[in-house]
Motif scaffolding. Structure first.
Motif, mmCIF file in Angstrom:
data_model
loop_
_atom_site.group_PDB
_atom_site.id
_atom_site.type_symbol
_atom_site.label_atom_id
_atom_site.label_comp_id
_atom_site.label_asym_id
_atom_site.label_seq_id
_atom_site.Cartn_x
_atom_site.Cartn_y
_atom_site.Cartn_z
ATOM 1 N N GLU A 29 -24.293 -25.582 -14.111
ATOM 2 C CA GLU A 29 -23.330 -26.657 -13.821
ATOM 3 C C GLU A 29 -22.122 -26.134 -13.028
ATOM 4 N N SER A 30 -21.580 -24.988 -13.448
ATOM 5 C CA SER A 30 -20.335 -24.502 -12.813
ATOM 6 C C SER A 30 -20.568 -24.005 -11.388
ATOM 7 N N VAL A 192 -20.425 -8.367 -13.948
ATOM 8 C CA VAL A 192 -19.574 -8.823 -15.065
ATOM 9 C C VAL A 192 -18.169 -8.243 -14.873
ATOM 10 N N ALA A 193 -18.102 -6.951 -14.503
ATOM 11 C CA ALA A 193 -16.792 -6.309 -14.282
ATOM 12 C C ALA A 193 -16.025 -7.046 -13.180
ATOM 13 N N LEU A 194 -16.735 -7.453 -12.136
ATOM 14 C CA LEU A 194 -16.075 -8.207 -11.062
ATOM 15 C C LEU A 194 -15.549 -9.542 -11.601
ATOM 16 N N CYS A 195 -16.370 -10.243 -12.376
ATOM 17 C CA CYS A 195 -15.940 -11.529 -12.942
ATOM 18 C C CYS A 195 -14.665 -11.345 -13.774
ATOM 19 N N ASN A 196 -14.661 -10.308 -14.611
ATOM 20 C CA ASN A 196 -13.491 -10.074 -15.468
ATOM 21 C C ASN A 196 -12.246 -9.857 -14.616
ATOM 22 N N ARG A 197 -12.410 -9.110 -13.544
ATOM 23 C CA ARG A 197 -11.273 -8.842 -12.668
ATOM 24 C C ARG A 197 -10.795 -10.152 -12.006
ATOM 25 N N ILE A 198 -11.735 -10.968 -11.546
ATOM 26 C CA ILE A 198 -11.346 -12.232 -10.896
ATOM 27 C C ILE A 198 -10.623 -13.129 -11.917
ATOM 28 N N ASN A 199 -11.133 -13.139 -13.159
ATOM 29 C CA ASN A 199 -10.487 -13.956 -14.202
ATOM 30 C C ASN A 199 -9.044 -13.495 -14.430
ATOM 31 N N GLU A 200 -8.830 -12.176 -14.368
ATOM 32 C CA GLU A 200 -7.458 -11.652 -14.529
ATOM 33 C C GLU A 200 -6.565 -12.130 -13.387
ATOM 34 N N LEU A 201 -7.097 -12.015 -12.160
ATOM 35 C CA LEU A 201 -6.292 -12.388 -10.982
ATOM 36 C C LEU A 201 -5.956 -13.878 -10.998
ATOM 37 N N ARG A 202 -6.889 -14.648 -11.531
ATOM 38 C CA ARG A 202 -6.742 -16.102 -11.582
ATOM 39 C C ARG A 202 -5.466 -16.503 -12.333
ATOM 40 N N GLU A 203 -5.087 -15.693 -13.315
ATOM 41 C CA GLU A 203 -3.885 -15.990 -14.117
ATOM 42 C C GLU A 203 -2.655 -16.120 -13.231
ATOM 43 N N TRP A 204 -2.560 -15.236 -12.250
ATOM 44 C CA TRP A 204 -1.400 -15.245 -11.352
ATOM 45 C C TRP A 204 -1.320 -16.590 -10.602
ATOM 46 N N PHE A 205 -2.495 -17.077 -10.176
ATOM 47 C CA PHE A 205 -2.531 -18.332 -9.413
ATOM 48 C C PHE A 205 -2.106 -19.501 -10.293
ATOM 49 N N ILE A 206 -2.564 -19.461 -11.555
ATOM 50 C CA ILE A 206 -2.192 -20.535 -12.485
ATOM 51 C C ILE A 206 -0.677 -20.487 -12.705
ATOM 52 N N PHE A 207 -0.163 -19.286 -12.925
ATOM 53 C CA PHE A 207 1.265 -19.079 -13.174
ATOM 54 C C PHE A 207 2.099 -19.595 -11.990
ATOM 55 N N THR A 245 -21.910 -17.414 -16.609
ATOM 56 C CA THR A 245 -21.418 -17.062 -17.941
ATOM 57 C C THR A 245 -20.023 -16.438 -17.892
ATOM 58 N N HIS A 246 -19.778 -15.562 -16.923
ATOM 59 C CA HIS A 246 -18.564 -14.738 -16.988
ATOM 60 C C HIS A 246 -17.437 -15.155 -16.050
ATOM 61 N N LEU A 247 -17.740 -15.906 -15.028
ATOM 62 C CA LEU A 247 -16.675 -16.263 -14.080
ATOM 63 C C LEU A 247 -16.062 -17.596 -14.483
ATOM 64 N N ARG A 248 -14.747 -17.590 -14.655
ATOM 65 C CA ARG A 248 -14.098 -18.845 -15.033
ATOM 66 C C ARG A 248 -13.779 -19.635 -13.774
ATOM 67 N N LEU A 249 -14.395 -20.791 -13.674
ATOM 68 C CA LEU A 249 -14.179 -21.642 -12.497
ATOM 69 C C LEU A 249 -13.659 -22.995 -12.951
ATOM 70 N N ASP A 250 -12.647 -23.502 -12.259
ATOM 71 C CA ASP A 250 -12.188 -24.862 -12.546
ATOM 72 C C ASP A 250 -13.116 -25.840 -11.841
ATOM 73 N N LYS A 251 -13.013 -27.102 -12.225
ATOM 74 C CA LYS A 251 -13.880 -28.148 -11.666
ATOM 75 C C LYS A 251 -13.798 -28.217 -10.142
ATOM 76 N N ASN A 252 -12.578 -28.059 -9.615
ATOM 77 C CA ASN A 252 -12.392 -28.226 -8.166
ATOM 78 C C ASN A 252 -12.619 -26.924 -7.399
ATOM 79 N N GLN A 253 -13.054 -25.856 -8.105
ATOM 80 C CA GLN A 253 -13.262 -24.583 -7.404
ATOM 81 C C GLN A 253 -14.713 -24.415 -7.012
ATOM 82 N N GLN A 254 -14.905 -23.964 -5.768
ATOM 83 C CA GLN A 254 -16.271 -23.830 -5.273
ATOM 84 C C GLN A 254 -16.699 -22.369 -5.303
ATOM 85 N N PHE A 255 -17.896 -22.149 -5.830
ATOM 86 C CA PHE A 255 -18.467 -20.808 -5.906
ATOM 87 C C PHE A 255 -19.183 -20.476 -4.596
#
Ligand code: LLP
Length: 376
Positions: A29-30, A192-207, A245-255
């Motif tokens: 789905e994501s 998986v390591a890449l996904c974790n890193r992207i999830n960390e970076l994503r925090e900055w964008f949310i902030f 499973t590991h990459l956090r994507l919002d609804k409006n984000q395209q993979f």
């Protein structure tokens, strides 16, 4: 039969591979609505490209020449992304005029130049910043690209400044982030390591309240060079499941991803003829008419390619070094390899040569480029 050496592509395996890749991505789905950009650098044979384009894939290009090839093959400009550390002004203008979907920008200076040119041309460039995620891939040293301080991408600690600049510059529309950690990766833990890193970076964008429209994870899924017959289609299921499973994507984000080797690698063989069998003191050499100019991977990366004597498939196994005719010792396809007993005139198939084979060929030793056949 065609004059050897030549590349032989299996069109039905290519079509099956394309189907499997799409199906595997769309089963999550994501990731639905995402885009697989085929990396042209792996193979730009026109018939191969046309087949991939007509299956609805996007294109990942690294030069103006590749953008032109992608357009000629039928990839829509709206699905072309353009990476590379050294985009020239001419290439940037060409890409802007073609209306490609995104520049994957690798340095701050490049970002400023794209802005300058876009303003001059009266265009807006969609831009993703290539971030160096400092994630090591368990693959050959020459094809690892995600570790710190390397010519690719912008280091993580410089990301915030680069994003703010991209948001500020005229002629630039900031789309998201781009990554690529390396090639021939079979350990899903690296992704998986890449996904974790992207999830960390994503925090900055949310902030910061900055929107990320696209996340492009690059390419890198490996293939089974040892047993291509057991795994003609790479493990797309595990690859996309890892991201879903590991990459956090919002609804409006395209993979987005950029697969090269896994799309075309198993679909091609380099077909060559045995010219001589030389009986040395301790070993036997099968001297073939293909050389490192046709397929450089064994010489450049000590890469393993399975070799079969297709003229004598059931013959007794004998130990050989399989070498080409070029005046370099590294012009060797295999050392101490068991092959069916081989004699002058036998035809050998060097397997898994569909990726980074024909595209990396040269005319070294004034040898003509190998031809190709596309078997329907
Ligand atoms: N995206 C970027 C930014 C890349 O640099 C590459 C490959 C790809 C996508 C496609 O990666 P793939 O899915 O094919 O692993 N000549 C070497 C491989 C070099 C790969 C360079 N970059 C070889 O023969 O093994």
């Amino acid at each position: 039969m065609k004059k050897t050496p030549y590349y032989s592509y299996d069109a039905s395996l290519l079509r099956l591979t394309l189907e499997e890749a799409k199906k595997a991505m769309e089963s999550h789905e994501s990731l639905k609505g995402g885009c697989i950009h085929y990396a042209l650098k792996a193979n730009n044979n026109p018939q191969v490209l046309a087949t991939i384009a007509s299956a609805g894939f996007g294109a990942d290009c690294v030069s103006g020449g590749e953008i032109r090839q992608a357009l000629n093959a039928g990839f829509p400009a709206s699905k072309i992304v353009y990476a590379g550390v050294g985009k020239t002004d001419e290439e940037i203008i060409f890409a802007l005029e073609a209306g490609i979907s995104c520049f994957n920008v690798e340095s701050v200076e490049e970002l400023r130049i794209i802005s300058e040119i876009a303003v001059k041309e009266g265009k807006t460039a969609n831009v993703a910043l290539r971030i160096n995620p400092n994630v090591g891939a368990h693959t050959h040293a020459n094809i690892t690209t995600g570790l710190a301080e390397n010519k690719f991408g912008i280091n993580m600690e410089k990301m915030a400044d680069a994003v703010e600049l991209a948001l500020d510059l005229d002629g630039i529309r900031f789309m998201g982030l781009h990554f690529h950690i390396g090639s021939q990766i079979l350990d899903m833990g690296d992704f998986v390591a890449l996904c974790n890193r992207i999830n960390e970076l994503r925090e900055w964008f949310i902030f910061k309240g900055v929107e990320l429209h696209t996340i492009n994870v690059g390419g890198g899924l490996g293939i089974d060079y040892e047993h291509p017959e057991h795994h003609p289609v790479p493990d797309f299921a595990s690859y996309f499941k890892t991201y879903s499973t590991h990459l956090r994507l919002d609804k409006n984000q395209q993979f987005h991803c950029e697969l090269g080797r896994s799309i075309v690698g198993q679909c091609g063989s380099l077909i060559t003829r045995c010219i001589y069998v030389k009986e040395g003191t301790y070993k036997k050499f099968v001297i073939v008419d293909a050389g490192m100019n046709d397929l450089i991977r064994p010489a450049l990366y000590s890469a393993y390619h399975k070799i079969e004597n297709i003229s004598n498939p059931e013959g007794e196994q004998e130990l050989y070094d399989v070498v080409g005719p070029i005046c370099e010792s590294s012009d060797t396809f295999a050392k101490g390899r068991y092959l069916s007993s081989t004699k002058r005139g036998d035809i050998l198939a060097i397997r898994s040569a569909g990726a980074y084979g024909e595209t990396m060929a040269s005319t070294y030793n004034a040898r003509p480029l190998a031809e190709s056949e596309f078997k329907l």
